[in-house]
Design a protein around this motif. Structure first.
Motif, PDB file in Angstrom:
ATOM      1  N   HIS A  77      31.934  17.663 -90.790  1.00  0.00           N
ATOM      2  CA  HIS A  77      33.361  17.393 -90.650  1.00  0.00           C
ATOM      3  C   HIS A  77      33.638  16.773 -89.280  1.00  0.00           C
ATOM      4  CE1 HIS A  77      37.702  18.058 -90.564  1.00  0.00           C
ATOM      5  NE2 HIS A  77      37.650  18.349 -91.851  1.00  0.00           N
ATOM      6  N   THR A  83      32.315  23.094 -90.405  1.00  0.00           N
ATOM      7  CA  THR A  83      32.400  22.599 -91.779  1.00  0.00           C
ATOM      8  C   THR A  83      31.361  21.515 -92.033  1.00  0.00           C
ATOM      9  OG1 THR A  83      34.760  23.108 -91.885  1.00  0.00           O
ATOM     10  CG2 THR A  83      33.902  21.576 -93.517  1.00  0.00           C
ATOM     11  N   ARG A  95      29.908  22.782 -99.828  1.00  0.00           N
ATOM     12  CA  ARG A  95      30.553  22.819 -98.511  1.00  0.00           C
ATOM     13  C   ARG A  95      30.293  24.173 -97.857  1.00  0.00           C
ATOM     14  NH1 ARG A  95      36.722  21.846 -98.816  1.00  0.00           N
ATOM     15  NH2 ARG A  95      36.632  23.891 -99.828  1.00  0.00           N
ATOM     16  N   HIS A 119      31.924  12.204 -93.224  1.00  0.00           N
ATOM     17  CA  HIS A 119      33.305  12.675 -93.170  1.00  0.00           C
ATOM     18  C   HIS A 119      34.008  11.965 -92.027  1.00  0.00           C
ATOM     19  CE1 HIS A 119      36.769  15.218 -92.177  1.00  0.00           C
ATOM     20  NE2 HIS A 119      36.746  15.563 -93.452  1.00  0.00           N
ATOM     21  N   ASP A 144      39.218  14.770 -98.526  1.00  0.00           N
ATOM     22  CA  ASP A 144      38.347  15.947 -98.532  1.00  0.00           C
ATOM     23  C   ASP A 144      38.947  17.149 -99.251  1.00  0.00           C
ATOM     24  OD1 ASP A 144      40.196  16.621 -96.589  1.00  0.00           O
ATOM     25  OD2 ASP A 144      38.760  16.694 -94.942  1.00  0.00           O
TER      26      ASP A 144
END
Length: 233
Positions: A77, A83, A95, A119, A144
């Motif tokens: 992330h 994340t 995830r 991401h 997302d």
């Protein structure tokens, strides 16, 4: 940057090779991601997901709750350090919100197999950002929240590498058959960029900007006038 089966750290115009985790010889590292806190993650089929401890120069396995080690792509992330996302082919997309301690399936992924993905904190998402997936057909894009996977423009072909500019998230770069492509609007329109050699890998360095790995093993950094200069080991 992951260049073939070698991993390099880049700083101040130089690159340093990093030893890979000691795993089965059949394990193949194929994807590299950097977390929002600077953590480095490595993944690949037979390898699963690993995190690098720079202080101890060691690797930690993050595979305890993944269904298997068949991770073909992963991403971190852009703004949430804990994340992570991992794609396991037919098993779908997983995830972790706690740095890889626990993985949960969240989506099946795009229709086409994912080769690489990222991401991005590009504006416009209903959640916290966007996922760009390089597939066997082109580039797919989803918020997302995993609301919907759609084509990111009309770029077609098997994408072998994808990255974006953290300082200007609308700028996305993808490699198809050694050719580097650039989108300045989040994947709506793509144009080809000239690079002296076929491109095999992409990375963004805080000091160098866009860096590409080439088929003959060179690392090249893109200058302000679109010229390419070597990154020295």
């Amino acid at each position: 940057m992951l260049q073939g089966s070698d991993l390099f750290a880049m700083e101040g115009g130089t690159s340093t090779k990093i030893a890979l985790p000691a795993t089965d010889q059949s394990a193949q590292p194929t994807t590299l991601a950097r977390g929002a806190d600077g953590s480095v993650y490595l993944a690949g089929p037979g390898l699963g997901v690993w995190r690098y401890d720079g202080a101890g120069e060691s690797w930690q396995s993050l595979n305890n709750t993944l269904p298997d080690l068949g991770v073909t792509a992963m991403a971190a992330h852009a703004t949430q350090p804990g994340t992570l996302y991992a794609y396991l082919g037919k098993d779908g997309m997983f995830r972790s919100r706690n740095g890889g301690a626990e993985w949960v399936k969240v989506d099946s992924g795009p229709q086409e197999p994912v080769q690489t993905f990222l991401h991005s904190d590009m504006p416009g998402s209903m959640e916290s950002g966007w996922l760009f997936a390089g597939t066997t057909r082109g580039v797919a894009r989803s918020m997302d929240c995993f609301c919907f996977w759609g084509d990111a423009g009309d770029l077609r072909g098997m994408v072998s590498a994808i990255d974006y500019d953290p300082a200007a998230p609308e700028n996305v770069y993808a490699v198809i058959e050694g050719q580097l492509h650039h989108s300045a609007d989040g994947g709506e329109v793509w144009t080809g960029l000239k690079v002296p050699q076929p491109v095999t890998a992409l990375a963004f360095s805080p000091s160098q900007g866009l860096v590409v790995g080439t088929a003959n093993g060179n690392l090249l950094a893109r200058g302000a006038a679109d010229e390419w200069a070597p990154v020295h080991e």
